[in-house]
Design a protein around this motif. Structure first.
Motif, PDB file in Angstrom:
ATOM      1  N   PHE A 346       0.841  -1.199   0.000  1.00 38.79           N
ATOM      2  CA  PHE A 346       0.000   0.000   0.000  1.00 38.79           C
ATOM      3  C   PHE A 346       0.876   1.248   0.000  1.00 38.79           C
ATOM      4  CE2 PHE A 346      -2.831   3.267   1.508  1.00 38.79           C
ATOM      5  CZ  PHE A 346      -4.023   2.959   0.858  1.00 38.79           C
ATOM      6  N   TYR A 347       1.898   1.259   0.821  1.00 40.63           N
ATOM      7  CA  TYR A 347       2.834   2.386   0.836  1.00 40.63           C
ATOM      8  C   TYR A 347       3.446   2.603  -0.545  1.00 40.63           C
ATOM      9  CZ  TYR A 347       7.126   4.993   1.837  1.00 40.63           C
ATOM     10  OH  TYR A 347       8.158   5.914   1.811  1.00 40.63           O
ATOM     11  N   ASN A 348       3.829   1.534  -1.205  1.00 38.10           N
ATOM     12  CA  ASN A 348       4.476   1.639  -2.512  1.00 38.10           C
ATOM     13  C   ASN A 348       3.521   2.005  -3.633  1.00 38.10           C
ATOM     14  OD1 ASN A 348       7.033   1.056  -1.525  1.00 38.10           O
ATOM     15  ND2 ASN A 348       6.837  -1.141  -1.873  1.00 38.10           N
ATOM     16  N   SER A 349       2.231   2.045  -3.360  1.00 38.39           N
ATOM     17  CA  SER A 349       1.275   2.436  -4.404  1.00 38.39           C
ATOM     18  C   SER A 349       1.335   3.927  -4.692  1.00 38.39           C
ATOM     19  CB  SER A 349      -0.148   2.041  -3.999  1.00 38.39           C
ATOM     20  OG  SER A 349      -0.648   2.857  -2.948  1.00 38.39           O
ATOM     21  N   TYR A 350       2.015   4.684  -3.846  1.00 35.79           N
ATOM     22  CA  TYR A 350       2.156   6.129  -4.037  1.00 35.79           C
ATOM     23  C   TYR A 350       3.407   6.435  -4.852  1.00 35.79           C
ATOM     24  CZ  TYR A 350      -1.158   6.955  -0.144  1.00 35.79           C
ATOM     25  OH  TYR A 350      -2.251   6.995   0.690  1.00 35.79           O
ATOM     26  N   ASP A 351       3.304   7.386  -5.751  1.00 34.06           N
ATOM     27  CA  ASP A 351       4.482   7.938  -6.406  1.00 34.06           C
ATOM     28  C   ASP A 351       5.304   8.707  -5.381  1.00 34.06           C
ATOM     29  OD1 ASP A 351       5.856  10.341  -7.914  1.00 34.06           O
ATOM     30  OD2 ASP A 351       5.438   8.854  -9.453  1.00 34.06           O
ATOM     31  N   ASP A 352       6.609   8.684  -5.514  1.00 32.67           N
ATOM     32  CA  ASP A 352       7.460   9.377  -4.544  1.00 32.67           C
ATOM     33  C   ASP A 352       7.198  10.881  -4.508  1.00 32.67           C
ATOM     34  OD1 ASP A 352       8.663   7.074  -3.675  1.00 32.67           O
ATOM     35  OD2 ASP A 352      10.439   7.278  -4.955  1.00 32.67           O
ATOM     36  N   ALA A 353       6.696  11.433  -5.608  1.00 31.27           N
ATOM     37  CA  ALA A 353       6.416  12.865  -5.648  1.00 31.27           C
ATOM     38  C   ALA A 353       5.051  13.223  -5.069  1.00 31.27           C
ATOM     39  CB  ALA A 353       6.501  13.361  -7.095  1.00 31.27           C
ATOM     40  N   ASP A 354       4.273  12.233  -4.719  1.00 35.03           N
ATOM     41  CA  ASP A 354       2.919  12.450  -4.214  1.00 35.03           C
ATOM     42  C   ASP A 354       2.989  13.066  -2.820  1.00 35.03           C
ATOM     43  OD1 ASP A 354       0.241  12.172  -3.292  1.00 35.03           O
ATOM     44  OD2 ASP A 354      -0.061  10.430  -4.597  1.00 35.03           O
ATOM     45  N   LYS A 355       2.436  14.260  -2.672  1.00 39.07           N
ATOM     46  CA  LYS A 355       2.453  14.937  -1.379  1.00 39.07           C
ATOM     47  C   LYS A 355       1.732  14.135  -0.301  1.00 39.07           C
ATOM     48  CE  LYS A 355       2.515  19.541  -3.530  1.00 39.07           C
ATOM     49  NZ  LYS A 355       1.749  20.803  -3.718  1.00 39.07           N
ATOM     50  N   ALA A 471     -10.751   0.848 -13.943  1.00 38.08           N
ATOM     51  CA  ALA A 471     -11.361   0.645 -12.635  1.00 38.08           C
ATOM     52  C   ALA A 471     -10.297   0.395 -11.575  1.00 38.08           C
ATOM     53  CB  ALA A 471     -12.346  -0.517 -12.696  1.00 38.08           C
ATOM     54  N   ASP A 472      -9.315  -0.436 -11.890  1.00 38.65           N
ATOM     55  CA  ASP A 472      -8.260  -0.731 -10.904  1.00 38.65           C
ATOM     56  C   ASP A 472      -7.447   0.511 -10.574  1.00 38.65           C
ATOM     57  OD1 ASP A 472      -9.036  -3.350 -10.741  1.00 38.65           O
ATOM     58  OD2 ASP A 472      -7.431  -4.137 -12.004  1.00 38.65           O
ATOM     59  N   GLU A 473      -7.174   1.334 -11.577  1.00 35.74           N
ATOM     60  CA  GLU A 473      -6.417   2.560 -11.335  1.00 35.74           C
ATOM     61  C   GLU A 473      -7.233   3.548 -10.503  1.00 35.74           C
ATOM     62  OE1 GLU A 473      -3.704   2.415 -15.417  1.00 35.74           O
ATOM     63  OE2 GLU A 473      -5.648   3.434 -15.396  1.00 35.74           O
ATOM     64  N   PHE A 474      -8.542   3.565 -10.733  1.00 36.82           N
ATOM     65  CA  PHE A 474      -9.383   4.439  -9.916  1.00 36.82           C
ATOM     66  C   PHE A 474      -9.374   3.989  -8.463  1.00 36.82           C
ATOM     67  CE2 PHE A 474     -13.201   5.721  -7.760  1.00 36.82           C
ATOM     68  CZ  PHE A 474     -13.334   7.057  -8.108  1.00 36.82           C
ATOM     69  N   LEU A 475      -9.503   2.684  -8.237  1.00 35.86           N
ATOM     70  CA  LEU A 475      -9.471   2.153  -6.871  1.00 35.86           C
ATOM     71  C   LEU A 475      -8.167   2.523  -6.181  1.00 35.86           C
ATOM     72  CD1 LEU A 475     -10.611   0.392  -4.567  1.00 35.86           C
ATOM     73  CD2 LEU A 475      -9.596  -1.588  -5.734  1.00 35.86           C
ATOM     74  N   ALA A 476      -7.054   2.414  -6.895  1.00 37.91           N
ATOM     75  CA  ALA A 476      -5.753   2.765  -6.311  1.00 37.91           C
ATOM     76  C   ALA A 476      -5.703   4.249  -5.960  1.00 37.91           C
ATOM     77  CB  ALA A 476      -4.632   2.406  -7.276  1.00 37.91           C
ATOM     78  N   ASP A 491     -14.557  -0.055  -0.080  1.00 38.95           N
ATOM     79  CA  ASP A 491     -14.117   0.128  -1.473  1.00 38.95           C
ATOM     80  C   ASP A 491     -13.658  -1.196  -2.070  1.00 38.95           C
ATOM     81  OD1 ASP A 491     -14.641   2.823  -1.172  1.00 38.95           O
ATOM     82  OD2 ASP A 491     -12.547   3.386  -0.866  1.00 38.95           O
ATOM     83  N   LEU A 492     -12.872  -1.955  -1.325  1.00 35.74           N
ATOM     84  CA  LEU A 492     -12.396  -3.248  -1.833  1.00 35.74           C
ATOM     85  C   LEU A 492     -13.557  -4.193  -2.103  1.00 35.74           C
ATOM     86  CD1 LEU A 492      -9.308  -3.778   0.524  1.00 35.74           C
ATOM     87  CD2 LEU A 492      -9.226  -3.318  -1.941  1.00 35.74           C
ATOM     88  N   ILE A 493     -14.548  -4.184  -1.240  1.00 34.32           N
ATOM     89  CA  ILE A 493     -15.724  -5.029  -1.456  1.00 34.32           C
ATOM     90  C   ILE A 493     -16.461  -4.590  -2.719  1.00 34.32           C
ATOM     91  CG2 ILE A 493     -17.997  -5.630  -0.531  1.00 34.32           C
ATOM     92  CD1 ILE A 493     -16.693  -5.465   2.288  1.00 34.32           C
ATOM     93  N   ARG A 494     -16.669  -3.292  -2.879  1.00 39.39           N
ATOM     94  CA  ARG A 494     -17.398  -2.777  -4.044  1.00 39.39           C
ATOM     95  C   ARG A 494     -16.685  -3.102  -5.345  1.00 39.39           C
ATOM     96  NH1 ARG A 494     -17.228   1.883  -2.438  1.00 39.39           N
ATOM     97  NH2 ARG A 494     -15.865   2.990  -3.880  1.00 39.39           N
ATOM     98  N   PHE A 495     -15.367  -3.111  -5.325  1.00 40.70           N
ATOM     99  CA  PHE A 495     -14.579  -3.402  -6.525  1.00 40.70           C
ATOM    100  C   PHE A 495     -14.248  -4.892  -6.656  1.00 40.70           C
ATOM    101  CE2 PHE A 495     -14.096   1.120  -6.561  1.00 40.70           C
ATOM    102  CZ  PHE A 495     -13.767   1.464  -7.864  1.00 40.70           C
ATOM    103  N   GLY A 496     -14.773  -5.733  -5.766  1.00 41.90           N
ATOM    104  CA  GLY A 496     -14.550  -7.167  -5.862  1.00 41.90           C
ATOM    105  C   GLY A 496     -13.146  -7.604  -5.519  1.00 41.90           C
ATOM    106  N   LYS A 497     -12.468  -6.861  -4.624  1.00 44.97           N
ATOM    107  CA  LYS A 497     -11.066  -7.138  -4.295  1.00 44.97           C
ATOM    108  C   LYS A 497     -10.846  -7.568  -2.839  1.00 44.97           C
ATOM    109  CE  LYS A 497      -9.529  -5.599  -8.339  1.00 44.97           C
ATOM    110  NZ  LYS A 497      -8.899  -6.507  -9.336  1.00 44.97           N
TER     111      LYS A 497
END
Length: 535
Positions: A346-355, A471-476, A491-497
């Motif tokens: 989850f931590y790595n899902s962020y770009d390093d430049a993301d505030k 859809a996956d990119e939106f969830l992320a 959110d994970l339930i709604r997206f089937g994850k």
């Protein structure tokens, strides 16, 4: 002034909402360190207090009493069951009978303590609302507020347990309702509080709810925000999608509420600043300011829970997540518990430049108030310097005491007590953009319709606009924005994850999308409560 802190390198046994319950934890030793400096005083600091003292205060106070931002209840079961975070077992520390391991791996059952406690706390809150409504002391506006507030607590039960009892009279009982019936009740109560029958083409001119901004009370925009959240998950709750209504409710708030995203120029003094540490900013700006200890009256927050370190207790994220020795960074009154940490993926899902990455997580070498390296005298890896690694070696039984990014979104202040001052947003404008985006995209079957709103959120985060989205990119993206705000499980339930495998969790069965009805409630019900399928 020189303050002396004595660190006892063991986990203090706490009851009900404490950090751990292992009374046999081995005492490693006492460490006495000198802390040079004084507790800062911020003349402009205002944590907001406990909220207004009015006829509906007792009902609203249940927001703090129902596990909204402290260890062991609603916030914990929502968050630890998702892919955001875990409470790892560190030897005898934080085992707690395996309840948090079960929460992480979705092996919880009907006797799980937090599952039971969360149910009880929501019904206690509903009871307070019912008592307030039955008092006869409320005007039309106050009645509408408490109806909407009660609906919010039922939304929690709807989301977590599905089939619950709809009790609207003090001291009464009711039959167990289906999940669709609970959804219909929540919808009707929120619409009734607003004085409308539908959000499509709504006319709020006769609504008993006010339009004035009152962060600690429900106005028209807060009630519409709750409806937007409800409709977003309507297909899960009732079997019928309501994407158009979700988008319409969110759109109305965005265009009529007068709220603004907290972006550049929207800032507060940084209550956590260490004068000797040059990298600590003087001010918290944009996204970071929304969740700061002094976030009262933030222009993005529509409705929030009023927390205060003295008069509005029960937010204790600092205690829940920080290593014991991090007491020296923020001059904390008491030693933290070293429990919760973010999952590396989850931590790595962020770009390093993301505030948002810097605002949401605490990682790397840790330094005290004077800028000196903090030492962990209980370290077993030969490295005494406290360094929060993004990786965690294992969930149990011997997880690293320094493993995992720590939860920093609701940032900490110098001289902080166990209870924090940060108000906790329930409805905020940033999420309304994401709900409108998802509602419009799903309603049209075209995810590109989400791009404008998603890129509005990304611009605030300082990351490039997306040219396309799935859809996956939106969830992320939603996950990055809403971290720690108890939306990820839904959110994970709604997206089937939600039943997918992730770190230290195998794939599991869909019946875990609902928590079990607590066994003690079934036993006490005289046959009027039955268990959810699968348990």
């Amino acid at each position: 002034m020189k303050n002396i802190f004595k660190i006892t390198l063991m986990c203090t046994a706490l009851v009900v909402v404490g950090a751990c319950t292992d009374l046999d934890e081995v005492l490693v030793g006492d460490v006495t360190e000198q802390f040079n400096g004084t507790e800062p005083s911020f003349g402009t600091f205002d944590g907001g207090g406990p909220g207004p003292a009015d006829a509906v205060a007792s009902a609203y106070n249940q927001l703090r009493e129902s596990g909204s931002a402290n260890h062991g209840g609603y916030w914990s079961v929502q968050s630890v069951s998702s892919d955001e975070m875990a409470v790892t077992q560190k030897g005898g520390d934080w085992y707690d009978g395996g309840i948090w391991i079960d929460m992480h791996r979705h092996t919880y059952g009907p006797t799980n303590g937090p599952v039971t406690g969360t149910w009880t706390a929501q019904y206690a809150a509903i009871g307070a609302c019912n008592t307030s409504l039955a008092s006869g002391d409320l005007d039309a506006n106050q009645t509408a507020q408490v109806r909407a507030l009660r609906a919010f607590f039922y939304m929690r039960l709807l989301d977590l347990y599905g089939r619950v009892k709809i009790v609207t009279t003090p001291g009464a009982d009711a039959p167990q309702s289906t999940r669709a019936q609970v959804f219909n009740f929540v919808e009707s109560e929120l619409l009734g509080a607003l004085g409308i029958t539908n959000v499509i083409g709504m006319d709020l001119s006769s609504s008993p709810l006010a339009t004035e901004h009152s962060q600690y009370r429900i106005n028209q925009y807060a009630a519409l925000g709750l409806l937007a959240k409800l409709y977003l998950n309507a297909e899960v709750y009732s079997g019928t999608p309501r994407w158009a209504e979700a988008a319409a409710a969110a759109d109305y708030v965005i265009n009529n509420g007068g709220y603004t995203l907290c972006d550049s120029g929207c800032s507060v003094p940084n209550p956590g600043k260490r004068p000797a540490v040059a990298t600590d900013p003087d001010n918290l700006e944009g996204y970071a300011a929304v969740f700061a200890p002094n976030n009262k009256d933030n222009p993005e927050i529509i409705w929030s829970i009023a927390y205060d370190n003295v008069s509005g207790a029960n937010m204790n994220f600092a205690q829940m997540t920080l290593h014991y020795s991090s007491q020296f960074t923020w001059n904390l009154q008491n030693q933290p518990w070293n429990g919760y940490s973010a999952l590396e993926d989850f931590y790595n899902s962020y770009d390093d430049a993301d505030k948002r990455k810097e605002a949401n997580f605490i990682v790397g070498p840790q330094y005290d108030y004077d800028g000196s390296a903090i030492l962990d005298y209980a370290a077993t890896d030969g490295n005494l310097e406290l360094n929060y690694t993004t990786s965690i070696n294992e969930l149990e039984p011997n997880a690293s005491r320094k493993g995992g990014a720590r939860l920093g979104k609701f940032s900490f202040r110098q001289g902080q007590r166990d209870n924090m001052d940060n108000d906790f947003p329930i409805v905020r404008l940033g999420e309304m953009y994401l709900i409108r985006a998802e509602g419009e995209a799903r309603n049209a079957g075209n995810w590109s319709l989400a791009l404008t709103d998603v890129n509005t959120i990304r611009a605030r985060a300082g990351v490039p606009a997306l040219a396309s989205i799935t859809a996956d990119e939106f969830l992320a993206e939603r996950g990055r924005e809403m971290f720690m705000e108890v939306t990820r499980r839904s959110d994970l339930i709604r997206f089937g994850k939600f039943n997918d495998a992730w770190w230290e969790k195998p794939a599991d069965a869909p019946f875990h999308n609902l928590f079990p009805i607590p066994q003690e409630q079934i036993d006490a019900s005289g046959g009027t409560l039955t268990q959810n399928p699968g348990y």
